[in-house]
Enzyme design. Structure first.
Site, PDB file in Angstrom:
ATOM      1  N   GLY A 237       0.701  -1.645   0.140  1.00 52.12           N
ATOM      2  CA  GLY A 237      -0.314  -0.252  -0.131  1.00 52.12           C
ATOM      3  C   GLY A 237       0.412   1.371  -0.512  1.00 52.12           C
TER       4      GLY A 237
ATOM      5  N   GLU B  41      -3.867  -3.611   5.807  1.00 55.37           N
ATOM      6  CA  GLU B  41      -5.543  -3.339   5.086  1.00 55.37           C
ATOM      7  C   GLU B  41      -4.840  -2.856   3.557  1.00 55.37           C
ATOM      8  OE1 GLU B  41      -2.824   0.196   4.285  1.00 55.37           O
ATOM      9  OE2 GLU B  41      -3.127  -1.136   6.638  1.00 55.37           O
ATOM     10  N   ASP B  42      -3.293  -3.183   2.505  1.00 54.19           N
ATOM     11  CA  ASP B  42      -3.623  -2.996   1.368  1.00 54.19           C
ATOM     12  C   ASP B  42      -4.009  -4.034   0.950  1.00 54.19           C
ATOM     13  OD1 ASP B  42      -1.543  -4.112   3.117  1.00 54.19           O
ATOM     14  OD2 ASP B  42       0.037  -2.672   1.870  1.00 54.19           O
ATOM     15  N   TYR B  43      -3.653  -5.531   2.172  1.00 52.27           N
ATOM     16  CA  TYR B  43      -3.988  -6.844   1.371  1.00 52.27           C
ATOM     17  C   TYR B  43      -5.387  -7.189   1.188  1.00 52.27           C
ATOM     18  CZ  TYR B  43      -5.068 -11.621   1.146  1.00 52.27           C
ATOM     19  OH  TYR B  43      -5.010 -12.908   0.861  1.00 52.27           O
TER      20      TYR B  43
ATOM     21  N   ALA C 234      -6.879  -4.809  -2.035  1.00 52.43           N
ATOM     22  CA  ALA C 234      -6.187  -5.327  -2.958  1.00 52.43           C
ATOM     23  C   ALA C 234      -7.333  -7.025  -3.523  1.00 52.43           C
ATOM     24  CB  ALA C 234      -5.515  -5.464  -3.034  1.00 52.43           C
TER      25      ALA C 234
END
Length: 394
Positions: free
Chosen positions: A211, A236-238, A241
């Site tokens: 992220g 949170e980025d995982y 996505a």
């Protein structure tokens, strides 16, 4: 004895499979870097994207020596329609003064400062960004970490990749040229081991996104519940996505790297960061427990033993030759990710490469030893599946 022979045969087969998979990853990442990164593209692929507005969400906390110069590069972006949403949790944060200085210096740039955040979960980054996300006025949101610096055409490059079927554009993480051995160590890692896994995953269809710099369709995030729905996760980025991929959208990688340029760095900080990332991967993806066998020294031992068992080759000679081939391919990849001359010598590279490879197993074991992580100002206990709970001091 028959069982032992069977186990040894199985280990030998595993060694040869490992050899094939790892060198396929080497080749894929080297070829991809040479063909895709640092390539000039036409200014616009589609007329729609020429007009697409972008809301830049910038989470800020504290000030390091490079913050103001990094942040200023976003105020000088050459893009027709974008806004900068500066998000700071605390009124007393020294980053507030930095932001106000830049807002005064660039009055013609559409930029706003949000102070206070909004507590919606355990993730401090999401809490910080919530007011900016709710105030975003454009259909594309670009979440970009405070330590990233950009070129004037970086946003154009990213929107060029946002074609009709793409829902997320991300940048390959790399590190800017800086002084000192700790900087060299970081640059070697982000130019060798990290892109080999990162690029190989994306080329083979595995959604692997960090992220640090992500351009996303806001309406797709809203369909998933908005930013608030990811506040229960540390990574949170995982999960952002994953939510975009689950709705049928494709990913694309920018031709420019996501250039990290933190002014505060050390070998200890690098180790802590790697341990934290490993803990997150172990909890989200149990297959991460096999990660150590993808590192040079352990992989070379396993493959060397397999070659000795099957062909009766000298194990240590094979080990040394395999490590040398790995070392050379890593240097080739690093120069490709850099896109120009390195700021350190080949000797510096060799020393940093050896130390980084030697750290790999120790970092993994440290991650297994303690399941809690310290991030920003909090400590968190990770749960399987990627959720977490904050550890509050009594």
């Amino acid at each position: 004895m028959a069982l032992l022979d069977l186990a040894m045969q199985g280990l030998a087969v595993f060694g040869f499979i490992l050899f094939f998979v790892l060198w396929l990853m080497h080749l894929m990442s080297i070829i991809y870097v040479r063909l895709h990164l640092h390539k000039k593209r036409p200014e616009v692929k589609q007329p729609f994207m020429q007009l697409a507005g972008v809301s830049l969400l910038k989470p800020l906390k504290g000030v390091d020596p490079n913050l103001i110069s990094n942040l200023e590069t976003f105020f000088t972006l050459d893009y027709p329609k974008f806004e900068i949403l500066l998000c700071i949790q605390d009124q007393d944060d020294p980053a507030v003064d930095v932001c106000k200085k830049l807002l005064g210096k660039y009055p013609n740039v559409d930029a706003r400062l949000f102070i206070g955040g909004k507590k919606v979960g355990i993730n401090p980054k999401i809490n910080n960004l919530m007011p900016g996300y709710e105030g975003a006025k454009y259909g594309l949101v670009w979440i970009c970490d405070s330590g990233i610096r950009v070129k004037p055409d970086t946003l154009t490059d990213m929107t060029n990749q946002m074609t009709e079927k793409v829902g997320l554009v991300h940048g390959l993480p790399y590190v800017a040229d800086r002084q000192g051995f700790a900087a060299t160590l970081e640059q070697v890692y982000f130019g060798t081991s990290h892109p080999r896994s990162y690029i190989s995953a994306n080329v083979t269809g595995i959604k692997c996104v960090t992220g640090m710099s992500c351009l996303m369709r806001k309406d797709v995030l809203d369909q998933a519940g908005g930013l608030v729905s990811f506040a229960q996760y540390i990574a949170e980025d995982y999960f952002m996505a994953k939510a975009i991929a689950d709705r049928g959208w494709k990913f694309s990688m920018a031709t420019q790297v996501a250039l990290q340029n933190s002014g505060s760095y050390s070998i200890g900080q690098f180790q802590s960061r790697m341990i934290r990332w490993t803990k997150l991967r172990i909890n989200m993806l149990p297959g991460t427990v096999l990660e150590p066998v993808s590192e040079c020294f352990l992989a070379s031992l396993i493959i060397g033993w397999a070659a000795h068992y099957v062909f009766r080759w000298d194990m240590m000679v094979f080990f040394m030759c395999h490590c040398l081939a790995w070392f050379i391919s890593d240097y080739i990849q690093l120069t490709g990710v850099q896109g120009g001359p390195l700021c350190f010598s080949k000797l510096d590279f060799a020393v940093a490469w050896f130390i980084r490879e030697s750290m790999a197993v120790q970092i993994f074991l440290s991650a297994l030893w303690d399941p809690t992580i310290s991030w920003r100002t909090g400590r968190y206990r990770l749960r399987c599946g990627g959720t977490a709970e904050e550890i509050l001091d009594v």
